[in-house]
Write an enzyme that holds these catalytic residues in place. Structure first.
Site, PDB file in Angstrom:
ATOM      1  N   ASP A 202       8.937  -7.671  -9.041  1.00  0.00           N
ATOM      2  CA  ASP A 202       7.646  -7.267  -9.363  1.00  0.00           C
ATOM      3  C   ASP A 202       7.804  -5.711  -8.520  1.00  0.00           C
ATOM      4  O   ASP A 202       8.625  -5.771  -7.888  1.00  0.00           O
ATOM      5  CB  ASP A 202       6.801  -8.286  -8.640  1.00  0.00           C
ATOM      6  CG  ASP A 202       5.298  -7.693  -8.604  1.00  0.00           C
ATOM      7  OD1 ASP A 202       4.737  -7.040  -9.596  1.00  0.00           O
ATOM      8  OD2 ASP A 202       4.856  -7.939  -7.557  1.00  0.00           O
ATOM      9  N   ASP A 204       4.451  -3.925  -7.310  1.00  0.00           N
ATOM     10  CA  ASP A 204       3.501  -3.685  -6.228  1.00  0.00           C
ATOM     11  C   ASP A 204       3.554  -4.761  -5.042  1.00  0.00           C
ATOM     12  O   ASP A 204       3.521  -6.047  -5.308  1.00  0.00           O
ATOM     13  CB  ASP A 204       1.860  -3.636  -6.823  1.00  0.00           C
ATOM     14  CG  ASP A 204       1.715  -2.498  -7.555  1.00  0.00           C
ATOM     15  OD1 ASP A 204       2.654  -1.544  -7.864  1.00  0.00           O
ATOM     16  OD2 ASP A 204       0.732  -2.378  -8.166  1.00  0.00           O
TER      17      ASP A 204
END
Length: 412
Positions: A202, A204
């Site tokens: 991922d 953020d």
């Protein structure tokens, strides 16, 4: 010749099931101790077979265990031990170590499930090791070996555990981790652990610090509004696609050049480059899957030399954001689909993949991967992932994969 199936082979006996003698060597480490011991065993009047050996040096102190079984006329373990003791005493006198010799004739434990339990922290307090040992014993497990994996950026130890059911182990050890401020990961021992070949991160709050959309919202003067929606979405209180569209809508009219500004100010999570560089040199395919925006993630992937990237795309007209999106939305299910797509493109089975993320929209991806790691994640995400890391260093993922600090240094 008949078509009758061959009878199944008898189960392999555990090394502990054999009669023999156990030699335990302790003392200050020095060159030649091991050679002297085995040379003495070779002089023994009755032939013996080396069945098991394990040696470790901890801060200059040697611990060496050797189990030998008889192959000649001496079959009684007590008689074998008696014949070995004079030779062991001679080696001990010559080398300055202590050698204990014990007869062993017990049946030994049956083969059981075995797991690696990794304890990580900065630091790892004694209470964490004590708590882990109690928790393991409490679910019927036994610690067979402990080794240090790393001392930087986190301290980590790998415990080899026999017995105990994996879910019970994880539950009991999660309590220890919460009480001691450490992280604990549990993985089944086997070839699958070292066969991982692809990792998806991922972006953020995982690969980079903070949330990109919050940075964009701040430049639009709508930071507080977007922060409330983001928090609700990451905690699983809102449907991701609905919350994403609501947050993107407030960006309407923002100059597209702001995307470049935000991208240039991205701060990678400590250890991110080390993680990616190490895995790439080990032959991993590395990529990112984000609920954020391709205008940010594509250049980021290129700068890090990643193999793939998937994210949402902000609609831009006449140099300004319209407040809308273009194409398929990469949401919780979309992240899992992206992982499967990337794995298929590179010929990697899903069980040989790793996924790392922090939010509710990462859960499908974490559960689909062979190993899903919750990184500084919300509590309910940690509870559902295969492993959880609460350390601020992304390269601690390497220790969860079983790599030592020395191996990492050799790779980079």
């Amino acid at each position: 010749m008949t078509d009758r199936a061959a009878a199944p082979a008898p189960p392999e006996a555990s090394p502990d099931a054999r009669p023999g003698a156990l030699l335990t060597v302790t003392g200050a480490d020095r060159p030649g101790v091991t050679a002297a011991l085995f040379a003495a065993l070779a002089e023994l009047g009755t032939p013996v077979e080396v069945v098991d050996v394990e040696q470790v040096v901890v801060h200059g102190q040697l611990v060496l265990g050797v189990f030998v079984g008889p192959t000649g006329e001496v079959t009684d373990p007590d008689e074998l031990a008696e014949r070995i003791r004079p030779l062991a005493d001679r080696v001990a006198a010559e080398t300055g170590v202590h050698i204990a010799v014990e007869a062993s004739g017990s049946a030994g434990p049956a083969r059981t499930a075995r797991h690696h339990v990794t304890v990580l922290g900065r630091p790892v307090p004694p209470a964490a090791v004590a708590g882990a040992a109690r928790a393991i014993a409490g679910v019927g497990g036994n610690i067979e070996a402990i080794r240090r994996l790393s001392d930087y950026p986190v301290t980590s130890f790998e415990l080899t555990v026999s017995g105990g059911e994996p879910t019970e182990l994880r539950t009991a050890l999660a309590t220890v981790a919460a009480e001691t401020g450490t992280d604990v990961a549990v993985e089944r021992i086997g070839l699958a652990r070292r066969s991982k070949r692809l990792i998806v991160l991922d972006v953020d709050s995982t690969l980079v610090r903070g949330e990109v959309i919050d940075e964009l919202a701040a430049r639009a003067g709508r930071a507080a509004e977007v922060a409330r929606i983001t928090a609700a979405a990451m905690n699983g209180e809102l449907d991701f696609e609905q919350s994403l569209r609501a947050r993107v809508a407030v960006l309407e009219g923002l100059p597209a050049g702001v995307l470049d500004e935000v991208r240039e100010h991205l701060v990678l999570t400590p250890g991110a480059r080390t993680l990616i560089r190490t895995l790439q040199r080990l032959g991993f395919r590395c990529g990112i899957v984000s609920g954020g925006f391709s205008q940010i993630t594509d250049p980021l992937a290129e700068s890090l030399g990643l193999d793939f990237a998937a994210a949402n795309t902000l609609e831009v007209t006449d140099g300004r954001l319209t407040g809308g999106l273009v194409g398929e939305v990469v949401d919780r299910a979309g992240k899992a689909r992206a992982l499967a797509r990337f794995a298929a493109e590179h010929g990697v089975p899903l069980e040989q993949t790793v996924a790392v993320g922090d939010g509710a929209n990462d859960l499908d991806m974490l559960n689909a991967a062979g190993l899903g790691i919750a990184f500084n994640a919300k509590p309910f995400v940690r509870e559902q992932a295969h492993a959880a890391l609460n350390q601020p260093y992304l390269d601690a993922v390497l220790q969860v994969l079983g790599f030592t600090r020395d191996e990492v240094l050799d790779a980079v």
